[in-house]
Enzyme design. Structure first.
Site, PDB file in Angstrom:
ATOM      1  N   PRO A  12       3.235   7.332  -4.858  1.00  0.00           N
ATOM      2  CA  PRO A  12       2.320   7.304  -3.712  1.00  0.00           C
ATOM      3  C   PRO A  12       1.101   6.406  -3.888  1.00  0.00           C
ATOM      4  O   PRO A  12       0.530   6.326  -4.982  1.00  0.00           O
ATOM      5  CB  PRO A  12       1.895   8.765  -3.568  1.00  0.00           C
ATOM      6  CG  PRO A  12       2.193   9.409  -4.879  1.00  0.00           C
ATOM      7  CD  PRO A  12       3.378   8.676  -5.429  1.00  0.00           C
ATOM      8  N   ASN A  13       0.767   5.769  -2.793  1.00  0.00           N
ATOM      9  CA  ASN A  13      -0.428   4.908  -2.665  1.00  0.00           C
ATOM     10  C   ASN A  13      -0.329   3.575  -3.401  1.00  0.00           C
ATOM     11  O   ASN A  13      -1.239   2.756  -3.309  1.00  0.00           O
ATOM     12  CB  ASN A  13      -1.712   5.643  -3.104  1.00  0.00           C
ATOM     13  CG  ASN A  13      -1.989   6.835  -2.224  1.00  0.00           C
ATOM     14  OD1 ASN A  13      -1.908   6.707  -1.001  1.00  0.00           O
ATOM     15  ND2 ASN A  13      -2.268   7.981  -2.805  1.00  0.00           N
ATOM     16  N   ARG A  20      -6.631  -1.526  -3.183  1.00  0.00           N
ATOM     17  CA  ARG A  20      -7.018  -0.185  -3.634  1.00  0.00           C
ATOM     18  C   ARG A  20      -7.762  -0.243  -4.975  1.00  0.00           C
ATOM     19  O   ARG A  20      -7.186  -0.659  -5.988  1.00  0.00           O
ATOM     20  CB  ARG A  20      -5.737   0.641  -3.815  1.00  0.00           C
ATOM     21  CG  ARG A  20      -5.959   2.001  -4.403  1.00  0.00           C
ATOM     22  CD  ARG A  20      -4.633   2.673  -4.753  1.00  0.00           C
ATOM     23  NE  ARG A  20      -4.882   3.992  -5.290  1.00  0.00           N
ATOM     24  CZ  ARG A  20      -4.036   4.666  -6.043  1.00  0.00           C
ATOM     25  NH1 ARG A  20      -2.858   4.170  -6.334  1.00  0.00           N
ATOM     26  NH2 ARG A  20      -4.350   5.856  -6.497  1.00  0.00           N
ATOM     27  N   TYR A  25      -7.271  -0.795 -10.645  1.00  0.00           N
ATOM     28  CA  TYR A  25      -5.846  -1.142 -10.587  1.00  0.00           C
ATOM     29  C   TYR A  25      -5.552  -2.637 -10.586  1.00  0.00           C
ATOM     30  O   TYR A  25      -4.389  -3.033 -10.605  1.00  0.00           O
ATOM     31  CB  TYR A  25      -5.220  -0.474  -9.354  1.00  0.00           C
ATOM     32  CG  TYR A  25      -5.284   1.038  -9.425  1.00  0.00           C
ATOM     33  CD1 TYR A  25      -4.611   1.716 -10.441  1.00  0.00           C
ATOM     34  CD2 TYR A  25      -6.026   1.778  -8.514  1.00  0.00           C
ATOM     35  CE1 TYR A  25      -4.676   3.099 -10.530  1.00  0.00           C
ATOM     36  CE2 TYR A  25      -6.103   3.158  -8.599  1.00  0.00           C
ATOM     37  CZ  TYR A  25      -5.425   3.812  -9.606  1.00  0.00           C
ATOM     38  OH  TYR A  25      -5.484   5.181  -9.708  1.00  0.00           O
ATOM     39  N   ASN A  74       6.525   4.779 -12.031  1.00  0.00           N
ATOM     40  CA  ASN A  74       5.092   5.084 -11.973  1.00  0.00           C
ATOM     41  C   ASN A  74       4.963   6.208 -10.944  1.00  0.00           C
ATOM     42  O   ASN A  74       4.946   5.956  -9.738  1.00  0.00           O
ATOM     43  CB  ASN A  74       4.278   3.855 -11.548  1.00  0.00           C
ATOM     44  CG  ASN A  74       2.777   4.164 -11.554  1.00  0.00           C
ATOM     45  OD1 ASN A  74       2.379   5.323 -11.640  1.00  0.00           O
ATOM     46  ND2 ASN A  74       1.957   3.130 -11.449  1.00  0.00           N
ATOM     47  N   ALA A  77       0.066   9.696  -8.415  1.00  0.00           N
ATOM     48  CA  ALA A  77      -0.597  11.007  -8.432  1.00  0.00           C
ATOM     49  C   ALA A  77       0.372  12.151  -8.773  1.00  0.00           C
ATOM     50  O   ALA A  77      -0.043  13.181  -9.331  1.00  0.00           O
ATOM     51  CB  ALA A  77      -1.251  11.264  -7.078  1.00  0.00           C
ATOM     52  N   GLU A  98       7.820   6.018 -18.296  1.00  0.00           N
ATOM     53  CA  GLU A  98       6.711   6.278 -17.361  1.00  0.00           C
ATOM     54  C   GLU A  98       5.678   5.162 -17.531  1.00  0.00           C
ATOM     55  O   GLU A  98       5.301   4.854 -18.667  1.00  0.00           O
ATOM     56  CB  GLU A  98       6.090   7.638 -17.718  1.00  0.00           C
ATOM     57  CG  GLU A  98       4.805   7.971 -16.991  1.00  0.00           C
ATOM     58  CD  GLU A  98       4.150   9.247 -17.584  1.00  0.00           C
ATOM     59  OE1 GLU A  98       4.804   9.985 -18.363  1.00  0.00           O
ATOM     60  OE2 GLU A  98       2.974   9.475 -17.267  1.00  0.00           O
ATOM     61  N   HIS A 100       1.907   3.339 -16.087  1.00  0.00           N
ATOM     62  CA  HIS A 100       0.683   3.411 -15.286  1.00  0.00           C
ATOM     63  C   HIS A 100      -0.069   2.104 -15.420  1.00  0.00           C
ATOM     64  O   HIS A 100      -0.140   1.538 -16.529  1.00  0.00           O
ATOM     65  CB  HIS A 100      -0.227   4.551 -15.760  1.00  0.00           C
ATOM     66  CG  HIS A 100       0.423   5.883 -15.653  1.00  0.00           C
ATOM     67  ND1 HIS A 100       0.587   6.531 -14.451  1.00  0.00           N
ATOM     68  CD2 HIS A 100       1.008   6.667 -16.591  1.00  0.00           C
ATOM     69  CE1 HIS A 100       1.226   7.662 -14.655  1.00  0.00           C
ATOM     70  NE2 HIS A 100       1.505   7.771 -15.943  1.00  0.00           N
ATOM     71  N   ARG A 107      -9.668   8.191 -18.101  1.00  0.00           N
ATOM     72  CA  ARG A 107     -10.181   8.489 -16.764  1.00  0.00           C
ATOM     73  C   ARG A 107     -10.536   9.980 -16.629  1.00  0.00           C
ATOM     74  O   ARG A 107     -10.819  10.644 -17.620  1.00  0.00           O
ATOM     75  CB  ARG A 107      -9.156   8.019 -15.725  1.00  0.00           C
ATOM     76  CG  ARG A 107      -8.879   6.504 -15.854  1.00  0.00           C
ATOM     77  CD  ARG A 107      -7.957   5.999 -14.788  1.00  0.00           C
ATOM     78  NE  ARG A 107      -8.512   6.221 -13.452  1.00  0.00           N
ATOM     79  CZ  ARG A 107      -7.806   6.113 -12.331  1.00  0.00           C
ATOM     80  NH1 ARG A 107      -6.517   5.781 -12.395  1.00  0.00           N
ATOM     81  NH2 ARG A 107      -8.366   6.328 -11.176  1.00  0.00           N
TER      82      ARG A 107
HETATM   83  C1  DQA Z   1      -1.624   5.603 -11.681  1.00  0.00           C
HETATM   84  C2  DQA Z   1      -2.621   6.623 -12.261  1.00  0.00           C
HETATM   85  C3  DQA Z   1      -2.610   7.904 -11.448  1.00  0.00           C
HETATM   86  O1  DQA Z   1      -3.533   8.843 -11.982  1.00  0.00           O
HETATM   87  C4  DQA Z   1      -3.019   7.625 -10.013  1.00  0.00           C
HETATM   88  O2  DQA Z   1      -2.934   8.791  -9.234  1.00  0.00           O
HETATM   89  C5  DQA Z   1      -2.238   6.512  -9.402  1.00  0.00           C
HETATM   90  C6  DQA Z   1      -1.894   5.347 -10.216  1.00  0.00           C
HETATM   91  C7  DQA Z   1      -1.689   4.246 -12.398  1.00  0.00           C
HETATM   92  O3  DQA Z   1      -0.766   3.459 -12.229  1.00  0.00           O
HETATM   93  O4  DQA Z   1      -2.666   3.956 -13.099  1.00  0.00           O
HETATM   94  O5  DQA Z   1      -1.972   6.514  -8.197  1.00  0.00           O
HETATM   95  O6  DQA Z   1      -0.320   6.116 -11.845  1.00  0.00           O
END
Ligand code: DQA
Length: 147
Positions: A12-13, A20, A25, A74, A77, A98, A100, A107
């Protein structure tokens, strides 16, 4: 010989990348990242399928109902909340990494806990789009060893 297939799932997002929180990011868009992943997959003679989804149920469908040899995910959230994604990964028992973009351990406290990390081969966190590209290297090494 059949090509190995890599499935990449952006949670998501992540469709908002570029705009963003660029300080966290980076400025690369999802399109930029996908373009590099596709080029690298081609060099390695992989088939690649990439999806972005804001829906937990769609992500579960993809993990459990798609044919693939290696997963790069990835969970965004959902990393910190989704027992369902964790269970799906355990259920299919396929090699997965996984990733990120940000370093989740640097963080907020709620991001330091991943429900996914202990059910995948490994985690790459904090290297921006490099996290995805390194995951593809790891997939190549893993699949070469296997064959
Ligand atoms: C994320 C880190 C997560 O905590 C966050 O909610 C994201 C992006 C990252 O790629 O750094 O949406 O997965």
């Amino acid at each position: 010989m059949k090509k190995n297939k890599i499935l990449v799932i952006h949670g998501p997002n992540l469709h908002l990348l570029g705009a963003r929180e660029p300080d966290i990011y980076g400025k690369a868009t999802l399109r930029d990242i996908d373009k590099e992943l596709k080029a690298k997959a081609k060099k390695n003679d992989f088939t690649i399928e990439i999806i972005q989804s804001n829906s937990e149920s769609e992500i579960l469908e993809k993990i459990t109902n798609t044919a693939y040899d290696f997963l790069i995910i990835n969970p965004a959230a959902y990393t910190h909340t989704s027992v369902a994604i964790r269970d799906a990964l355990l259920g299919v028992d396929k090699p997965a990494i996984e990733v990120h973009l940000s370093n989740i351990y640097k963080r907020e406290d709620f991001r330091k806990k991943s429900l996914i990390s202990d059910v995948v081969l490994g985690v790459i966190s904090g290297l921006g789009k490099g996290s995805y590209l390194l995951a593809l290297d790891a997939a190549r090494d893993f699949l070469n060893k296997k064959s």
